[in-house]
Motif scaffolding. Sequence first.
Motif, PDB file in Angstrom:
ATOM      1  N   ALA A  53       0.836  -1.201   0.000  1.00 39.07           N
ATOM      2  CA  ALA A  53       0.000   0.000   0.000  1.00 39.07           C
ATOM      3  C   ALA A  53       0.871   1.251   0.000  1.00 39.07           C
ATOM      4  N   PHE A  54       1.940   1.236   0.790  1.00 35.87           N
ATOM      5  CA  PHE A  54       2.819   2.400   0.844  1.00 35.87           C
ATOM      6  C   PHE A  54       3.496   2.622  -0.498  1.00 35.87           C
ATOM      7  N   ALA A  55       3.936   1.511  -1.094  1.00 31.11           N
ATOM      8  CA  ALA A  55       4.678   1.626  -2.345  1.00 31.11           C
ATOM      9  C   ALA A  55       3.824   2.214  -3.456  1.00 31.11           C
ATOM     10  N   ARG A  56       2.496   2.095  -3.288  1.00 30.02           N
ATOM     11  CA  ARG A  56       1.617   2.607  -4.326  1.00 30.02           C
ATOM     12  C   ARG A  56       1.441   4.117  -4.239  1.00 30.02           C
ATOM     13  N   VAL A  57       1.859   4.706  -3.119  1.00 37.71           N
ATOM     14  CA  VAL A  57       1.715   6.161  -2.988  1.00 37.71           C
ATOM     15  C   VAL A  57       2.704   6.816  -3.943  1.00 37.71           C
ATOM     16  N   ASP A  58       2.206   7.755  -4.738  1.00 36.67           N
ATOM     17  CA  ASP A  58       3.022   8.449  -5.723  1.00 36.67           C
ATOM     18  C   ASP A  58       4.239   9.076  -5.065  1.00 36.67           C
ATOM     19  N   ARG A  59       5.404   8.710  -5.553  1.00 34.35           N
ATOM     20  CA  ARG A  59       6.637   9.182  -4.944  1.00 34.35           C
ATOM     21  C   ARG A  59       6.753  10.704  -4.985  1.00 34.35           C
ATOM     22  N   ARG A  60       6.174  11.277  -6.023  1.00 33.33           N
ATOM     23  CA  ARG A  60       6.280  12.734  -6.130  1.00 33.33           C
ATOM     24  C   ARG A  60       5.536  13.447  -5.005  1.00 33.33           C
ATOM     25  N   LEU A  61       4.449  12.836  -4.532  1.00 36.21           N
ATOM     26  CA  LEU A  61       3.735  13.437  -3.407  1.00 36.21           C
ATOM     27  C   LEU A  61       4.639  13.457  -2.176  1.00 36.21           C
ATOM     28  N   ILE A  62       5.341  12.344  -1.995  1.00 35.78           N
ATOM     29  CA  ILE A  62       6.248  12.248  -0.863  1.00 35.78           C
ATOM     30  C   ILE A  62       7.351  13.301  -0.974  1.00 35.78           C
ATOM     31  N   GLU A  63       7.894  13.437  -2.167  1.00 38.04           N
ATOM     32  CA  GLU A  63       8.956  14.426  -2.370  1.00 38.04           C
ATOM     33  C   GLU A  63       8.424  15.834  -2.154  1.00 38.04           C
ATOM     34  N   ALA A  64       7.192  16.066  -2.618  1.00 36.14           N
ATOM     35  CA  ALA A  64       6.602  17.391  -2.413  1.00 36.14           C
ATOM     36  C   ALA A  64       6.540  17.708  -0.924  1.00 36.14           C
ATOM     37  N   SER A  65       6.137  16.718  -0.161  1.00 38.48           N
ATOM     38  CA  SER A  65       6.059  16.912   1.289  1.00 38.48           C
ATOM     39  C   SER A  65       7.422  17.289   1.856  1.00 38.48           C
ATOM     40  N   TRP A  66       8.448  16.608   1.404  1.00 36.32           N
ATOM     41  CA  TRP A  66       9.799  16.919   1.893  1.00 36.32           C
ATOM     42  C   TRP A  66      10.201  18.347   1.561  1.00 36.32           C
ATOM     43  N   THR A  67       9.908  18.755   0.319  1.00 29.86           N
ATOM     44  CA  THR A  67      10.355  20.088  -0.083  1.00 29.86           C
ATOM     45  C   THR A  67       9.630  21.176   0.692  1.00 29.86           C
ATOM     46  N   MET A  68       8.507  20.803   1.315  1.00 31.20           N
ATOM     47  CA  MET A  68       7.801  21.799   2.115  1.00 31.20           C
ATOM     48  C   MET A  68       8.253  21.783   3.558  1.00 31.20           C
ATOM     49  N   GLY A  69       9.341  21.100   3.816  1.00 32.56           N
ATOM     50  CA  GLY A  69       9.922  21.152   5.152  1.00 32.56           C
ATOM     51  C   GLY A  69       9.380  20.113   6.120  1.00 32.56           C
ATOM     52  N   VAL A  70       8.605  19.143   5.613  1.00 34.95           N
ATOM     53  CA  VAL A  70       8.030  18.154   6.525  1.00 34.95           C
ATOM     54  C   VAL A  70       8.960  16.947   6.620  1.00 34.95           C
ATOM     55  N   SER A  71       9.292  16.553   7.840  1.00 39.27           N
ATOM     56  CA  SER A  71      10.262  15.472   8.047  1.00 39.27           C
ATOM     57  C   SER A  71       9.735  14.151   7.495  1.00 39.27           C
ATOM     58  N   ARG A  72      10.623  13.186   7.335  1.00 39.77           N
ATOM     59  CA  ARG A  72      10.225  11.880   6.820  1.00 39.77           C
ATOM     60  C   ARG A  72       9.170  11.236   7.708  1.00 39.77           C
ATOM     61  N   ARG A  73       9.366  11.334   9.019  1.00 40.28           N
ATOM     62  CA  ARG A  73       8.419  10.694   9.938  1.00 40.28           C
ATOM     63  C   ARG A  73       7.042  11.322   9.813  1.00 40.28           C
ATOM     64  N   ARG A  74       7.029  12.684   9.779  1.00 37.34           N
ATOM     65  CA  ARG A  74       5.733  13.345   9.682  1.00 37.34           C
ATOM     66  C   ARG A  74       5.100  13.130   8.319  1.00 37.34           C
ATOM     67  N   THR A  75       5.932  13.024   7.312  1.00 38.74           N
ATOM     68  CA  THR A  75       5.406  12.725   5.987  1.00 38.74           C
ATOM     69  C   THR A  75       4.707  11.369   6.012  1.00 38.74           C
ATOM     70  N   PHE A  76       5.310  10.423   6.718  1.00 35.99           N
ATOM     71  CA  PHE A  76       4.701   9.100   6.826  1.00 35.99           C
ATOM     72  C   PHE A  76       3.327   9.206   7.471  1.00 35.99           C
ATOM     73  N   LEU A  77       3.239   9.936   8.573  1.00 38.50           N
ATOM     74  CA  LEU A  77       1.987  10.006   9.320  1.00 38.50           C
ATOM     75  C   LEU A  77       0.932  10.863   8.623  1.00 38.50           C
ATOM     76  N   ARG A  78       1.351  11.961   7.990  1.00 40.26           N
ATOM     77  CA  ARG A  78       0.361  12.890   7.447  1.00 40.26           C
ATOM     78  C   ARG A  78       0.017  12.629   5.994  1.00 40.26           C
ATOM     79  N   LEU A  79       0.890  11.925   5.307  1.00 40.27           N
ATOM     80  CA  LEU A  79       0.649  11.728   3.879  1.00 40.27           C
ATOM     81  C   LEU A  79       0.483  10.256   3.524  1.00 40.27           C
ATOM     82  N   ILE A  80       1.501   9.461   3.852  1.00 43.33           N
ATOM     83  CA  ILE A  80       1.509   8.082   3.392  1.00 43.33           C
ATOM     84  C   ILE A  80       0.406   7.253   4.044  1.00 43.33           C
ATOM     85  N   VAL A  81       0.277   7.361   5.354  1.00 41.49           N
ATOM     86  CA  VAL A  81      -0.746   6.569   6.036  1.00 41.49           C
ATOM     87  C   VAL A  81      -2.160   6.938   5.582  1.00 41.49           C
TER      88      VAL A  81
END
Lengths: 224, 242, 263
Positions: free
Chosen positions: A109-137
């Motif tokens: 399920a995680f792997a299906r999340v568009d990688r670009r969304l994850i990268e977008a989250s990073w570029t907005m200053g959101v840490s990997r952990r928070r990206t996991f909780l707020r976006l991926i989950v």
Amino acid sequence: MDWQAIGLSARLSLLTSAVLLVIGLPVAYWLTFSKRRWKFLVEAVVALPLVLPPTVLGFYLLLAMGPRSPFGAGWERVTGKLLPFSFEGLLIASILYSMPFASQPFASAFARVDRRLIEASWTMGVSRRRTFLRLIVPLSMPGIVTVLVLSFAHTLGEFGVVLMVGGNRPGITRTVSISIYDDVQALSYASAARTSLFLLAVSFVVLAVTYGLRRSVWAAWPMD
Amino acid sequence: MADGLTVRIRKSFRGGPAFDFALDLPPAGGLVTVLFGPSGAGKTTLLRCVAGLERPDEGLVALGDTAWFDSARGVDLPPQDRRLGFLFQEYALFPHLTVAGNVTYGLARSAVAEREHRLKTLLSLFSLDGLGARFPAQLSGGQRQRVALARALAGQPRLLLLDEPLSALDEPLRIPLREELRENLVSSGVPSLVVTHDRADALALGDRMATVVDGSIRSVGSVRETLGESAGDARCGARPSL
Amino acid sequence: MRALGTVAPVVRSVFALALLLCARRAPAADVSVAAAADLKFALDTALGDFRKVRPDVDVKVTYGSSGNFFSQLSNGAPFDVFLSADAEYPRKLEEAGLVLEGTRFLYAVGRIVLFVPLASPLEIEKAGIRALVDPRVRHVAIANPRHAPYGRAAEAAMRSLGFYDAVKEKLVLGENVAQTAQFVETGSADAGIIALGLALAPELQKTGRYVELPLSSYPRIEQGGAILKSTKEPDAARALRAFLVGPKGRETLKRFGFFLPDA
């Protein structure tokens, strides 16, 4: 009808699913996003219960939980109780047995999340952990819920492992599958049939509801 | 050290192309620099290395006197720490959040009042008033671009990076949105770096341009110089007739 | 001269054929046995002796729970001989018409023992079943009384000796008496009640100690067997049966803790 066994099985399944959620998500996260070279070894170990005969797993678990093993002895020191033949021991066995049934689908399920969304989250200053909780989950939610429901149903039917580590104690480790087995062994076929039918009906309803929801509610869920 | 963006990086892919880039951008706010070149030239790789989404094999990426990547000193800041904004091809809007949620996504650490104020400012700046509660799926192409831009600028970045921002659009939409994008970039006050392989886009969007061919930067200069055309004609030609 | 030429090859062929015929034994008979788990060591040894007497019979044994075998045999499982830990099962099979006439037999009387790991601090030799009340005993393993005769006997013994209520909460049930022994052997259970036949097995002798429980405290564990009517090798099966109840067979069984039924 062995209501005690049914209640015990329900409790075991609920707790197993809950713990699998808490442990399985981080494990799945690591499996999906880690770049370590020895990741494949971890993947193999996590998936082991999938191919291992349940009785083999049960046998070694019993040894590992016994008072002669460091883990079992440690448990006894800390809690004052023995792990084999206890509900806690059964819970641990259930979790280990069902781990690949949860962590692999979570990882998918995680792997299906568009990688670009994850990268977008990073570029907005959101840490990997928070990206996991707020976006991926949130985006994996339909997959996560399906896994939980299936884990529940899967644990309800668990047999081989319970047979090896349970000790068949009424109200503590005598799950509904053991109860049915006992009935058959004792030639009480009618009783076995009654309990089996009940279990079949419950499993069917659970699955039907899950897949039904998938069609209506989750179909509207973005990005599945 | 120059006060703008400094990029000196080398990167090679196993069994694939090798890139060697040297680029300097002046610190002028609102200045749009275009990275122009054919597909596969390495423009996106360069952009992603500047953003920290990919790691060069060796070199330096610095904005002013802040080193974002410095292989000599073992510095490699993750994108989270680089104070930049990134606009992805197809915008990468979060489908499970509203427009408001998307725009304020990176502002979680601010106080609520501050966040609300910033949201209001951005929504009106990008003509998105009243759309705060909509979901990305309910927006038009142009609205999505504006949300993506607002989102990228929400955290007050020092540099804005855009990866083929117009390639997702159909022809009829492209021209007006191109104009709009140009205006927004200029008025944002933030220097930006735009990657595109489309000549018309390059002409319309950029003040300066660097051509990227086969993994290195061939020429840098004003757009009209680099493309060898009179900028005035090109600009006029790109204006839609009213 | 030509006559000689034809005779020689013929004679050679006949001679060869005769040799071949003499060298061939009677065709081997395959006998498959379903045997109770507690018989493993006793039966393996007895069969070794049987093979010497009847090398033409190839015996294959499957060990398991008598209750399981009963279900399988009731549904036509292709065994030739059934050696049950509970004489009740062969009797039920006979009632169902699945047993070869007159072949139901009693082959042993089982005994139960209290079994603890070798290093156990419990003084079972002195205290006997009373040792189970010791607070150091957290789990007591017995076979499931619902379907294992040794479990039923264990429960009966505890009840008649007055220890059942005290031990009830500590009980842990093994699927069969072999699993029960495994629980004790691995230290998961502090003590257990198992078949004497198992306790005498070399492996368990090395890892545990036992003490017999008084015969009067539990009903006789009559271990019965039968030849299935569906057998394809009735003669070989009968020979095996005869061996087991004969002097050599009885001696071996006794050595392994299976006492002889009254003659």
